[in-house]
Design a protein around this motif. Sequence first.
Motif, PDB file in Angstrom:
ATOM      1  N   PRO A  10      42.995  39.732  37.097  1.00 29.78           N
ATOM      2  CA  PRO A  10      43.488  38.998  38.259  1.00 29.78           C
ATOM      3  C   PRO A  10      43.561  37.509  37.917  1.00 29.78           C
ATOM      4  O   PRO A  10      42.859  37.050  37.027  1.00 29.78           O
ATOM      5  CB  PRO A  10      42.396  39.238  39.293  1.00 29.78           C
ATOM      6  N   GLY A  11      44.397  36.773  38.615  1.00 34.76           N
ATOM      7  CA  GLY A  11      44.449  35.340  38.367  1.00 34.76           C
ATOM      8  C   GLY A  11      45.830  34.780  38.621  1.00 34.76           C
ATOM      9  O   GLY A  11      46.542  35.244  39.508  1.00 34.76           O
ATOM     10  N   VAL A  42      42.256  33.074  34.544  1.00 36.70           N
ATOM     11  CA  VAL A  42      41.231  33.605  35.431  1.00 36.70           C
ATOM     12  C   VAL A  42      40.007  32.712  35.332  1.00 36.70           C
ATOM     13  O   VAL A  42      39.490  32.471  34.244  1.00 36.70           O
ATOM     14  CB  VAL A  42      40.910  35.092  35.133  1.00 36.70           C
ATOM     15  N   MET A  43      39.600  32.147  36.432  1.00 40.67           N
ATOM     16  CA  MET A  43      38.455  31.245  36.488  1.00 40.67           C
ATOM     17  C   MET A  43      38.527  30.186  35.389  1.00 40.67           C
ATOM     18  O   MET A  43      37.587  29.990  34.625  1.00 40.67           O
ATOM     19  CB  MET A  43      37.162  32.028  36.409  1.00 40.67           C
ATOM     20  N   LYS A  44      39.656  29.523  35.304  1.00 36.79           N
ATOM     21  CA  LYS A  44      39.871  28.405  34.387  1.00 36.79           C
ATOM     22  C   LYS A  44      39.957  28.793  32.923  1.00 36.79           C
ATOM     23  O   LYS A  44      40.018  27.932  32.062  1.00 36.79           O
ATOM     24  CB  LYS A  44      38.771  27.343  34.534  1.00 36.79           C
TER      25      LYS A  44
ATOM     26  N   ALA B 344      29.833  33.877  37.230  1.00 34.67           N
ATOM     27  CA  ALA B 344      30.355  35.244  37.236  1.00 34.67           C
ATOM     28  C   ALA B 344      31.098  35.453  35.925  1.00 34.67           C
ATOM     29  O   ALA B 344      32.323  35.378  35.841  1.00 34.67           O
ATOM     30  CB  ALA B 344      31.280  35.456  38.429  1.00 34.67           C
ATOM     31  N   MET B 352      33.332  36.584  29.313  1.00 32.11           N
ATOM     32  CA  MET B 352      34.572  36.913  30.022  1.00 32.11           C
ATOM     33  C   MET B 352      34.351  36.737  31.529  1.00 32.11           C
ATOM     34  O   MET B 352      33.375  37.247  32.070  1.00 32.11           O
ATOM     35  CB  MET B 352      34.932  38.364  29.707  1.00 32.11           C
ATOM     36  N   PRO B 353      35.248  36.012  32.208  1.00 29.98           N
ATOM     37  CA  PRO B 353      35.099  35.853  33.661  1.00 29.98           C
ATOM     38  C   PRO B 353      35.078  37.199  34.369  1.00 29.98           C
ATOM     39  O   PRO B 353      35.760  38.137  33.951  1.00 29.98           O
ATOM     40  CB  PRO B 353      36.338  35.054  34.061  1.00 29.98           C
ATOM     41  N   PHE B 354      34.295  37.302  35.430  1.00 27.12           N
ATOM     42  CA  PHE B 354      34.152  38.561  36.146  1.00 27.12           C
ATOM     43  C   PHE B 354      34.263  38.316  37.647  1.00 27.12           C
ATOM     44  O   PHE B 354      33.266  38.227  38.356  1.00 27.12           O
ATOM     45  CB  PHE B 354      32.794  39.193  35.803  1.00 27.12           C
ATOM     46  N   PRO B 355      35.497  38.177  38.133  1.00 29.47           N
ATOM     47  CA  PRO B 355      35.663  37.891  39.563  1.00 29.47           C
ATOM     48  C   PRO B 355      35.573  39.152  40.404  1.00 29.47           C
ATOM     49  O   PRO B 355      36.565  39.660  40.892  1.00 29.47           O
ATOM     50  CB  PRO B 355      37.069  37.279  39.627  1.00 29.47           C
ATOM     51  N   ILE B 379      34.908  37.447  45.009  1.00 31.85           N
ATOM     52  CA  ILE B 379      35.096  36.147  44.352  1.00 31.85           C
ATOM     53  C   ILE B 379      36.541  36.016  43.900  1.00 31.85           C
ATOM     54  O   ILE B 379      37.017  36.831  43.118  1.00 31.85           O
ATOM     55  CB  ILE B 379      34.161  36.021  43.135  1.00 31.85           C
ATOM     56  N   PRO B 380      37.263  34.999  44.382  1.00 32.90           N
ATOM     57  CA  PRO B 380      38.656  34.857  43.941  1.00 32.90           C
ATOM     58  C   PRO B 380      38.714  34.486  42.458  1.00 32.90           C
ATOM     59  O   PRO B 380      37.804  33.818  41.948  1.00 32.90           O
ATOM     60  CB  PRO B 380      39.209  33.721  44.806  1.00 32.90           C
ATOM     61  N   PRO B 381      39.768  34.909  41.750  1.00 27.53           N
ATOM     62  CA  PRO B 381      39.855  34.647  40.308  1.00 27.53           C
ATOM     63  C   PRO B 381      40.422  33.268  39.977  1.00 27.53           C
ATOM     64  O   PRO B 381      40.578  32.938  38.820  1.00 27.53           O
ATOM     65  CB  PRO B 381      40.820  35.739  39.827  1.00 27.53           C
ATOM     66  N   ASP B 384      36.671  28.020  39.386  1.00 30.39           N
ATOM     67  CA  ASP B 384      35.530  28.024  38.482  1.00 30.39           C
ATOM     68  C   ASP B 384      34.650  29.259  38.708  1.00 30.39           C
ATOM     69  O   ASP B 384      34.588  29.795  39.810  1.00 30.39           O
ATOM     70  CB  ASP B 384      34.712  26.754  38.756  1.00 30.39           C
ATOM     71  N   SER B 385      33.977  29.688  37.643  1.00 34.65           N
ATOM     72  CA  SER B 385      33.171  30.908  37.745  1.00 34.65           C
ATOM     73  C   SER B 385      31.742  30.646  38.240  1.00 34.65           C
ATOM     74  O   SER B 385      30.948  31.580  38.346  1.00 34.65           O
ATOM     75  CB  SER B 385      33.126  31.604  36.383  1.00 34.65           C
TER      76      SER B 385
END
Lengths: 78, 454
Positions: A10-11, A42-44, B344, B352-355, B379-381, B384-385
């Motif tokens: 997602p992103g 995704v998350m920057k 996350a 690895m980000p985990f939204p 958590i939106p992707p 920032d995590s």
Amino acid sequence: MAKQIRSPLPGIFYRRPAPDQPPFVEDGGSVEAGTVVGLVEVMKSFHEVVAEEAGTNVRFVAENEQPITVGVVLAEMD
Amino acid sequence: MDLSGRKLFIANRGEIAVRINRAAKSLGMTVAQGYSEADGDMLAVRLADQAVEIGPPHATKSYLDIVRVVEAAKSAGADAVHPGYGFLSENAEFAAAVEAAGMIFVGPSAETIARMGDKAKAREAAEAAGVPIAPGSDGRVETVEDAIEAAKGIGYPLMIKAAAGGGGRGIRVADNDDDLKRLVPQARSEAEAAFGDGGLYLERMIAHARHVEVQILGDGQSAVHLFERECSLQRRRQKVWEEAPAACLPQATRERICAVSVRLAEAVGYRGAGTLEYLYDPERDAFYFMEMNTRIQVEHPVTEMVTGADLVAEMIRIAFGEPLRFEQSGIALSGHAIEVRVNAEDPASNFMPFPGVAQKMRVPENVRFDTMLYEGYAIPPFYDSLIGKLIVHGSSREEALQKLREALAEMEIEGLKTTLPLYRALADDPDVQADNTTTKFLEAWLETNAIKAA
């Protein structure tokens, strides 16, 4: 049936490596398995989206900078 | 000062929006919360008296859109705007636009942000105030030839930094003239693209350095310090673990670094909460000014835990014109605090980000957990995590570490991959326990200990 390229993450979807550069793959272009077709932010952090199989006449369904969810169809091809 | 009934617009999201909300409510204020289309469910929206949508998920179209944010604050009838950290918090144009719209910007003046936000100008201001700076170029270097000339006086290895940069972005290391010839043009075009300003400066690279920073509060006339923090544990130049005070500093050095920080803050007429960041060389017992952050910082809670001050409430009071409520002599250090940033991200899979969706949470008692999470929150992707900050306080560093270990053992957030396992491993590491770290420590540690952090 047309082949599909789906987002693994997602992103935000990007079709270009940088705003001032050409798209990874032009509409109507073709790809090999492993060809990078875009980026997902995704998350920057940025992650490459690769085609899992070869295809021709790639038609992007997702727009540049479009917010996307996992599994969403980014492009179709023959 | 009575701020009850005054309205604060929060131009940020995540855990810091929740933190600002809490401070505003403690002052009796009404809270209006800005949020993007992706953030309608966030905790800060639920806690606010009023919420105003500011645009699409992508931050450039919402949280970073000056016109939209100012309009939203204005339409909410806000008296003041708090920018939090990141986003527009160090954007001089935003600060000016808020003031031009007849509202108070919670932070320093646009002029101070512009001056201290330009790393080359900030170095000059520091030098003028008698604050030690690492040997470097005299202001900006314009050409490769200038850079090579300046490098003769600085010595290699050196860092090429973007004048408009910050947060470790855009830094390159050169070991010789050939590196400079290659890297200066690269750094210039990258800085131009990232910050709209291709200005560069050079600074000597300090090997085996620790990151030490001093918390300042100023009211435009006078300033006080609230001692220092130690933030050497970093990954990709992002802090992950912070402590207050910096146990590595001899008392005389602590007094000196805090005193010169107050001098610099007063020299620039600083108003609000700010942080002066330094590299500390333990072998030489020497410190060098790096940059100033003209906003509240992520790691501010460790300072609050050892001084008892509410930094966010204080910066709001100052913004409304209240003079400093502390004398320097009235601020004392009490015990030791440690914060770990819970992200996350999956430490077992190269962070690895985990939204995902937060499920059942178990948060231990007797710790502070500044978070945006609630059970069922997706958590939106797009951002920032960082999902929370776990903060412990003990009478000594050893006691704080022990409390951290206990808290980490108990803490659980179901449904998400987080960096909690990393902190469990770090808290058990002999070098971390012995406070034997530098800014290079964590990345090297991860090379050999990745499995422990997973």
